[in-house]
Design a protein around this motif. Structure first.
Motif, PDB file in Angstrom:
ATOM      1  N   MET A  31      13.415 -45.669 -72.913  1.00  0.00           N
ATOM      2  CA  MET A  31      14.095 -46.519 -73.872  1.00  0.00           C
ATOM      3  C   MET A  31      14.782 -45.624 -74.899  1.00  0.00           C
ATOM      4  O   MET A  31      14.216 -44.647 -75.358  1.00  0.00           O
ATOM      5  CB  MET A  31      13.082 -47.439 -74.549  1.00  0.00           C
ATOM      6  CG  MET A  31      13.690 -48.352 -75.574  1.00  0.00           C
ATOM      7  SD  MET A  31      12.440 -49.481 -76.210  1.00  0.00           S
ATOM      8  CE  MET A  31      13.473 -50.829 -76.649  1.00  0.00           C
ATOM      9  N   SER A  32      15.971 -45.986 -75.250  1.00  0.00           N
ATOM     10  CA  SER A  32      16.740 -45.183 -76.189  1.00  0.00           C
ATOM     11  C   SER A  32      16.913 -45.940 -77.503  1.00  0.00           C
ATOM     12  O   SER A  32      17.238 -47.126 -77.504  1.00  0.00           O
ATOM     13  CB  SER A  32      18.107 -44.866 -75.583  1.00  0.00           C
ATOM     14  OG  SER A  32      18.845 -44.076 -76.476  1.00  0.00           O
ATOM     15  N   ILE A  33      16.691 -45.257 -78.591  1.00  0.00           N
ATOM     16  CA  ILE A  33      16.845 -45.844 -79.927  1.00  0.00           C
ATOM     17  C   ILE A  33      18.127 -45.301 -80.536  1.00  0.00           C
ATOM     18  O   ILE A  33      18.355 -44.089 -80.544  1.00  0.00           O
ATOM     19  CB  ILE A  33      15.643 -45.474 -80.827  1.00  0.00           C
ATOM     20  CG1 ILE A  33      14.331 -45.965 -80.222  1.00  0.00           C
ATOM     21  CG2 ILE A  33      15.829 -46.000 -82.238  1.00  0.00           C
ATOM     22  CD1 ILE A  33      14.189 -47.461 -80.164  1.00  0.00           C
ATOM     23  N   ASP A  34      18.962 -46.193 -81.044  1.00  0.00           N
ATOM     24  CA  ASP A  34      20.199 -45.732 -81.682  1.00  0.00           C
ATOM     25  C   ASP A  34      19.967 -45.493 -83.178  1.00  0.00           C
ATOM     26  O   ASP A  34      18.911 -45.802 -83.719  1.00  0.00           O
ATOM     27  CB  ASP A  34      21.335 -46.726 -81.450  1.00  0.00           C
ATOM     28  CG  ASP A  34      21.032 -48.109 -82.018  1.00  0.00           C
ATOM     29  OD1 ASP A  34      19.918 -48.325 -82.506  1.00  0.00           O
ATOM     30  OD2 ASP A  34      21.926 -48.966 -81.975  1.00  0.00           O
ATOM     31  N   GLU A  35      20.966 -44.913 -83.832  1.00  0.00           N
ATOM     32  CA  GLU A  35      20.832 -44.563 -85.243  1.00  0.00           C
ATOM     33  C   GLU A  35      20.666 -45.797 -86.130  1.00  0.00           C
ATOM     34  O   GLU A  35      19.948 -45.757 -87.129  1.00  0.00           O
ATOM     35  CB  GLU A  35      22.036 -43.740 -85.692  1.00  0.00           C
ATOM     36  CG  GLU A  35      22.058 -42.362 -85.069  1.00  0.00           C
ATOM     37  CD  GLU A  35      23.232 -41.530 -85.540  1.00  0.00           C
ATOM     38  OE1 GLU A  35      23.830 -41.860 -86.579  1.00  0.00           O
ATOM     39  OE2 GLU A  35      23.532 -40.528 -84.859  1.00  0.00           O
ATOM     40  N   LYS A  36      21.301 -46.901 -85.752  1.00  0.00           N
ATOM     41  CA  LYS A  36      21.188 -48.129 -86.538  1.00  0.00           C
ATOM     42  C   LYS A  36      19.744 -48.636 -86.530  1.00  0.00           C
ATOM     43  O   LYS A  36      19.192 -49.022 -87.566  1.00  0.00           O
ATOM     44  CB  LYS A  36      22.134 -49.196 -85.976  1.00  0.00           C
ATOM     45  CG  LYS A  36      22.122 -50.488 -86.738  1.00  0.00           C
ATOM     46  CD  LYS A  36      23.084 -51.486 -86.123  1.00  0.00           C
ATOM     47  CE  LYS A  36      22.997 -52.821 -86.841  1.00  0.00           C
ATOM     48  NZ  LYS A  36      23.826 -53.844 -86.206  1.00  0.00           N
ATOM     49  N   THR A  37      19.113 -48.607 -85.358  1.00  0.00           N
ATOM     50  CA  THR A  37      17.719 -49.048 -85.245  1.00  0.00           C
ATOM     51  C   THR A  37      16.801 -48.089 -85.992  1.00  0.00           C
ATOM     52  O   THR A  37      15.858 -48.519 -86.667  1.00  0.00           O
ATOM     53  CB  THR A  37      17.309 -49.148 -83.766  1.00  0.00           C
ATOM     54  OG1 THR A  37      18.226 -50.013 -83.094  1.00  0.00           O
ATOM     55  CG2 THR A  37      15.900 -49.676 -83.621  1.00  0.00           C
ATOM     56  N   ALA A  38      17.070 -46.791 -85.895  1.00  0.00           N
ATOM     57  CA  ALA A  38      16.257 -45.801 -86.606  1.00  0.00           C
ATOM     58  C   ALA A  38      16.361 -46.015 -88.111  1.00  0.00           C
ATOM     59  O   ALA A  38      15.365 -45.920 -88.833  1.00  0.00           O
ATOM     60  CB  ALA A  38      16.696 -44.391 -86.233  1.00  0.00           C
ATOM     61  N   ALA A  39      17.560 -46.337 -88.597  1.00  0.00           N
ATOM     62  CA  ALA A  39      17.746 -46.596 -90.028  1.00  0.00           C
ATOM     63  C   ALA A  39      16.973 -47.840 -90.448  1.00  0.00           C
ATOM     64  O   ALA A  39      16.359 -47.872 -91.524  1.00  0.00           O
ATOM     65  CB  ALA A  39      19.228 -46.759 -90.341  1.00  0.00           C
ATOM     66  N   LEU A  55      19.635 -39.114 -89.395  1.00  0.00           N
ATOM     67  CA  LEU A  55      19.369 -40.300 -88.573  1.00  0.00           C
ATOM     68  C   LEU A  55      19.400 -39.988 -87.083  1.00  0.00           C
ATOM     69  O   LEU A  55      18.610 -40.534 -86.312  1.00  0.00           O
ATOM     70  CB  LEU A  55      20.369 -41.411 -88.898  1.00  0.00           C
ATOM     71  CG  LEU A  55      20.047 -42.224 -90.145  1.00  0.00           C
ATOM     72  CD1 LEU A  55      21.153 -43.222 -90.425  1.00  0.00           C
ATOM     73  CD2 LEU A  55      18.723 -42.928 -89.994  1.00  0.00           C
ATOM     74  N   HIS A  56      20.308 -39.112 -86.658  1.00  0.00           N
ATOM     75  CA  HIS A  56      20.390 -38.788 -85.228  1.00  0.00           C
ATOM     76  C   HIS A  56      19.088 -38.151 -84.746  1.00  0.00           C
ATOM     77  O   HIS A  56      18.553 -38.514 -83.687  1.00  0.00           O
ATOM     78  CB  HIS A  56      21.572 -37.856 -84.952  1.00  0.00           C
ATOM     79  CG  HIS A  56      21.692 -37.486 -83.511  1.00  0.00           C
ATOM     80  ND1 HIS A  56      22.101 -38.382 -82.550  1.00  0.00           N
ATOM     81  CD2 HIS A  56      21.427 -36.325 -82.861  1.00  0.00           C
ATOM     82  CE1 HIS A  56      22.083 -37.796 -81.381  1.00  0.00           C
ATOM     83  NE2 HIS A  56      21.681 -36.532 -81.537  1.00  0.00           N
ATOM     84  N   ALA A  57      18.551 -37.212 -85.517  1.00  0.00           N
ATOM     85  CA  ALA A  57      17.297 -36.557 -85.138  1.00  0.00           C
ATOM     86  C   ALA A  57      16.137 -37.544 -85.138  1.00  0.00           C
ATOM     87  O   ALA A  57      15.266 -37.508 -84.255  1.00  0.00           O
ATOM     88  CB  ALA A  57      17.009 -35.396 -86.081  1.00  0.00           C
ATOM     89  N   LEU A  58      16.118 -38.455 -86.118  1.00  0.00           N
ATOM     90  CA  LEU A  58      15.051 -39.460 -86.174  1.00  0.00           C
ATOM     91  C   LEU A  58      15.130 -40.398 -84.979  1.00  0.00           C
ATOM     92  O   LEU A  58      14.113 -40.731 -84.366  1.00  0.00           O
ATOM     93  CB  LEU A  58      15.134 -40.244 -87.480  1.00  0.00           C
ATOM     94  CG  LEU A  58      14.060 -41.301 -87.697  1.00  0.00           C
ATOM     95  CD1 LEU A  58      12.682 -40.652 -87.791  1.00  0.00           C
ATOM     96  CD2 LEU A  58      14.350 -42.118 -88.946  1.00  0.00           C
ATOM     97  N   ALA A  59      16.337 -40.822 -84.626  1.00  0.00           N
ATOM     98  CA  ALA A  59      16.515 -41.704 -83.468  1.00  0.00           C
ATOM     99  C   ALA A  59      16.047 -41.007 -82.198  1.00  0.00           C
ATOM    100  O   ALA A  59      15.388 -41.623 -81.347  1.00  0.00           O
ATOM    101  CB  ALA A  59      17.974 -42.125 -83.352  1.00  0.00           C
ATOM    102  N   GLN A  60      16.345 -39.718 -82.065  1.00  0.00           N
ATOM    103  CA  GLN A  60      15.910 -38.956 -80.893  1.00  0.00           C
ATOM    104  C   GLN A  60      14.388 -38.852 -80.848  1.00  0.00           C
ATOM    105  O   GLN A  60      13.764 -38.986 -79.794  1.00  0.00           O
ATOM    106  CB  GLN A  60      16.541 -37.562 -80.906  1.00  0.00           C
ATOM    107  CG  GLN A  60      16.230 -36.751 -79.683  1.00  0.00           C
ATOM    108  CD  GLN A  60      16.774 -37.382 -78.422  1.00  0.00           C
ATOM    109  OE1 GLN A  60      17.887 -37.878 -78.400  1.00  0.00           O
ATOM    110  NE2 GLN A  60      15.973 -37.389 -77.377  1.00  0.00           N
ATOM    111  N   GLU A  61      13.782 -38.646 -82.001  1.00  0.00           N
ATOM    112  CA  GLU A  61      12.322 -38.553 -82.062  1.00  0.00           C
ATOM    113  C   GLU A  61      11.670 -39.882 -81.679  1.00  0.00           C
ATOM    114  O   GLU A  61      10.692 -39.917 -80.925  1.00  0.00           O
ATOM    115  CB  GLU A  61      11.891 -38.137 -83.468  1.00  0.00           C
ATOM    116  CG  GLU A  61      10.456 -37.721 -83.552  1.00  0.00           C
ATOM    117  CD  GLU A  61      10.125 -37.080 -84.888  1.00  0.00           C
ATOM    118  OE1 GLU A  61       8.947 -37.148 -85.259  1.00  0.00           O
ATOM    119  OE2 GLU A  61      11.025 -36.545 -85.547  1.00  0.00           O
TER     120      GLU A  61
END
Length: 95
Positions: free
Chosen positions: A1-9, A24-30
């Motif tokens: 499952m992939s999380i995008d930056e909007k969801t991570a925010a 945000l990009h690093a958080l979404a990847q994590e």
């Protein structure tokens, strides 16, 4: 499952964690890596495996749930700075 930056925010906002836009990009990847690991755990065959309470074999001893030390209202309320009608009295904090 992939999380995008909007969801991570959104997750960061719900968790009340301040995250800068450039992070945000690093958080979404994590988050995506964590969910990927969880998906791997779902593939493990646990058929016939008993649930564990510890990594070392232990037996949980059960006891009867009964009150053995009650009826001490007067003793407990002696410690209260203000007790009324058998209860702790506290100042009103909500208007």
């Amino acid at each position: 499952m992939s999380i995008d930056e909007k969801t991570a925010a959104r997750v960061a906002k719900l968790a009340r964690i301040k995250v800068e836009d450039d992070q945000l990009h690093a958080l979404a990847q994590e988050f995506s890596n964590i969910l990927g690991f969880i998906e791997q755990l779902n593939e493990v065959d646990v058929e016939g495996i008993e649930p564990m309470t510890s990594v070392t074999p232990q037996k949980l001893y059960r006891r009867v749930d009964e009150v053995t030390d009650g009826d001490q209202q007067e003793k407990v309320l002696k410690n209260a700075p203000d007790a009324r009608e058998g209860f702790f009295a506290v100042p009103k904090v909500v208007e």
